[in-house]
Design an enzyme around this catalytic site. Structure first.
Site, PDB file in Angstrom:
ATOM      1  NE  ARG A  70      -2.870   2.959   0.595  1.00 54.99           N
ATOM      2  CZ  ARG A  70      -3.872   3.415   0.564  1.00 54.99           C
ATOM      3  NH1 ARG A  70      -4.958   3.091   0.644  1.00 54.99           N
ATOM      4  NH2 ARG A  70      -3.945   4.987   0.493  1.00 54.99           N
ATOM      5  NE  ARG A  96      -7.496   1.037  -6.316  1.00 54.88           N
ATOM      6  CZ  ARG A  96      -7.624  -0.352  -6.002  1.00 54.88           C
ATOM      7  NH1 ARG A  96      -7.463  -0.673  -4.713  1.00 54.88           N
ATOM      8  NH2 ARG A  96      -8.036  -1.193  -6.921  1.00 54.88           N
ATOM      9  CB  ILE A  97      -8.884   5.579   1.118  1.00 52.21           C
ATOM     10  CG1 ILE A  97     -10.343   5.257   1.154  1.00 52.21           C
ATOM     11  CG2 ILE A  97      -8.198   6.142   1.962  1.00 52.21           C
ATOM     12  CD1 ILE A  97     -10.653   4.348   2.261  1.00 52.21           C
ATOM     13  CG  LEU A  98      -6.180   9.592  -2.804  1.00 53.00           C
ATOM     14  CD1 LEU A  98      -6.223  10.984  -3.018  1.00 53.00           C
ATOM     15  CD2 LEU A  98      -5.020   9.016  -3.771  1.00 53.00           C
ATOM     16  CG  ASN A 110     -13.842  13.271  -3.629  1.00 57.40           C
ATOM     17  OD1 ASN A 110     -13.810  12.426  -4.574  1.00 57.40           O
ATOM     18  ND2 ASN A 110     -14.785  12.626  -2.759  1.00 57.40           N
ATOM     19  CG  HIS A 112     -19.525  11.609  -1.951  1.00 57.17           C
ATOM     20  ND1 HIS A 112     -18.833  10.298  -1.774  1.00 57.17           N
ATOM     21  CD2 HIS A 112     -20.517  11.311  -0.906  1.00 57.17           C
ATOM     22  CE1 HIS A 112     -19.335   9.356  -0.959  1.00 57.17           C
ATOM     23  NE2 HIS A 112     -20.380  10.061  -0.488  1.00 57.17           N
ATOM     24  CG  ASP A 144      -9.873  16.138   5.837  1.00 59.70           C
ATOM     25  OD1 ASP A 144     -10.228  14.875   5.441  1.00 59.70           O
ATOM     26  OD2 ASP A 144     -10.363  16.961   6.519  1.00 59.70           O
ATOM     27  CG  ASP A 148     -16.092  10.338   1.269  1.00 55.29           C
ATOM     28  OD1 ASP A 148     -15.506  10.909   0.142  1.00 55.29           O
ATOM     29  OD2 ASP A 148     -16.742   9.350   1.040  1.00 55.29           O
TER      30      ASP A 148
HETATM   31  C1  GAR Z   1     -19.573  10.004  -9.659  1.00 56.20           C
HETATM   32  O1  GAR Z   1     -20.718  10.019  -9.435  1.00 56.20           O
HETATM   33  C2  GAR Z   1     -18.750  10.476  -8.313  1.00 56.20           C
HETATM   34  O2  GAR Z   1     -19.711  11.344  -7.475  1.00 56.20           O
HETATM   35  C3  GAR Z   1     -18.758   9.093  -7.754  1.00 56.20           C
HETATM   36  O3  GAR Z   1     -18.415   8.092  -8.781  1.00 56.20           O
HETATM   37  C4  GAR Z   1     -19.077   8.605  -9.660  1.00 56.20           C
HETATM   38  C5  GAR Z   1     -18.190   8.530 -10.994  1.00 56.20           C
HETATM   39  O4  GAR Z   1     -18.671   8.652 -12.291  1.00 56.20           O
HETATM   40  N1  GAR Z   1     -17.609   8.926  -6.641  1.00 56.20           N
HETATM   41  C6  GAR Z   1     -17.878   8.392  -5.587  1.00 56.20           C
HETATM   42  O5  GAR Z   1     -18.673   7.507  -5.208  1.00 56.20           O
HETATM   43  C7  GAR Z   1     -16.571   8.603  -4.347  1.00 56.20           C
HETATM   44  N2  GAR Z   1     -16.966   8.109  -3.328  1.00 56.20           N
HETATM   45  P1  GAR Z   1     -18.008   9.255 -13.612  1.00 56.20           P
HETATM   46  O6  GAR Z   1     -16.663   8.107 -13.565  1.00 56.20           O
HETATM   47  O7  GAR Z   1     -18.717   8.944 -14.660  1.00 56.20           O
HETATM   48  O8  GAR Z   1     -17.391  10.496 -13.716  1.00 56.20           O
END
Ligand code: GAR
Length: 206
Positions: A70, A96-98, A110, A112, A144, A148
């Site tokens: 990791r 993935r978690i950075l 990010n 979400h 951070d 999330d």
């Molecule tokens: C997006 O809806 C984003 O908000 C989500 O993945 C999707 C990617 O769609 N992210 C997460 O769930 C992060 N926890 P995309 O590849 O078409 O942009």
């Protein structure tokens, strides 16, 4: 922290993707005051990489499977991103978690698919649906060291319809993401986001 550099030059943006890359596409299509110089993924087959290549943007793949552990993956990803000399990193469906050092090294946004702090994690849309909420939405926030939980730049609500499936609800949320994320990235590119603890202030434009 104020996202600021003296010179008014187009900001260099690195986008990390794991999936289809529709948010990356929205960034590629938007007028940001910056340009995407690299799209990097943890998955060789991520659709976002093809979108980047079609737009003439460099791509990179750093899979955990290629790294002994990791910590090595964290370091390799940070090296690849750092070589692109970004002013800003955007996680656009990066699943993935950075490592904790990553957001200390690079200002990172990010997107979400929920109204954080509700439904953090990788399954926000089905979890919101299963909970029975009437309203969910999307959040753009600074990353951070906690998952999330970073300071929120912008949120927008999306109503849940009685007949929604995870797919229909996610599609409606993504339509909002495709507007909200580029707007937030543009604010960052124009040095208009100031972080004070948990609070992000949007500074007036010129
Ligand atoms: C997006 O809806 C984003 O908000 C989500 O993945 C999707 C990617 O769609 N992210 C997460 O769930 C992060 N926890 P995309 O590849 O078409 O942009």
């Amino acid at each position: 922290m104020l996202l600021t550099t003296q010179a008014k030059r187009p900001r260099r943006i690195v986008v990390l993707v794991s999936g289809a890359g529709s948010n990356l596409q929205a960034l590629l299509d938007a007028d940001l005051g910056g340009r995407v110089v690299l799209a990097a993924s943890d998955r060789a087959g991520a659709g976002g990489l093809a979108r980047a290549a079609a737009a003439g943007v460099d791509t990179a793949v750093v899979t955990p499977g290629d790294c002994p552990d990791r910590a090595a993956w964290d370091a390799r990803l940070a090296d690849v991103v750092g070589a692109a000399q970004p002013d800003l990193v955007v996680l656009a469906g990066f699943m993935r978690i950075l490592g904790a050092q990553f957001p200390q090294r690079f200002p990172t946004l990010n997107v979400h698919p929920s109204l954080l702090p509700a439904f953090p994690g990788a399954h926000a849309v089905p979890e919101a649906l299963a909970w029975g909420v009437k309203v969910t939405g999307c959040t753009v926030h600074f990353v951070d060291e906690q998952v999330d939980q970073g300071p929120i730049v912008a949120q927008e609500a999306v109503p849940v319809k009685p007949d929604d499936t995870p797919a229909t609800l996610h599609a409606r949320i993504q339509a909002v993401e495709h507007r909200l994320l580029p707007a937030c990235v543009a604010l960052a590119c124009h040095d208009r986001l100031a972080i004070h603890g948990r609070h992000v202030k949007v500074l007036p434009g010129d």
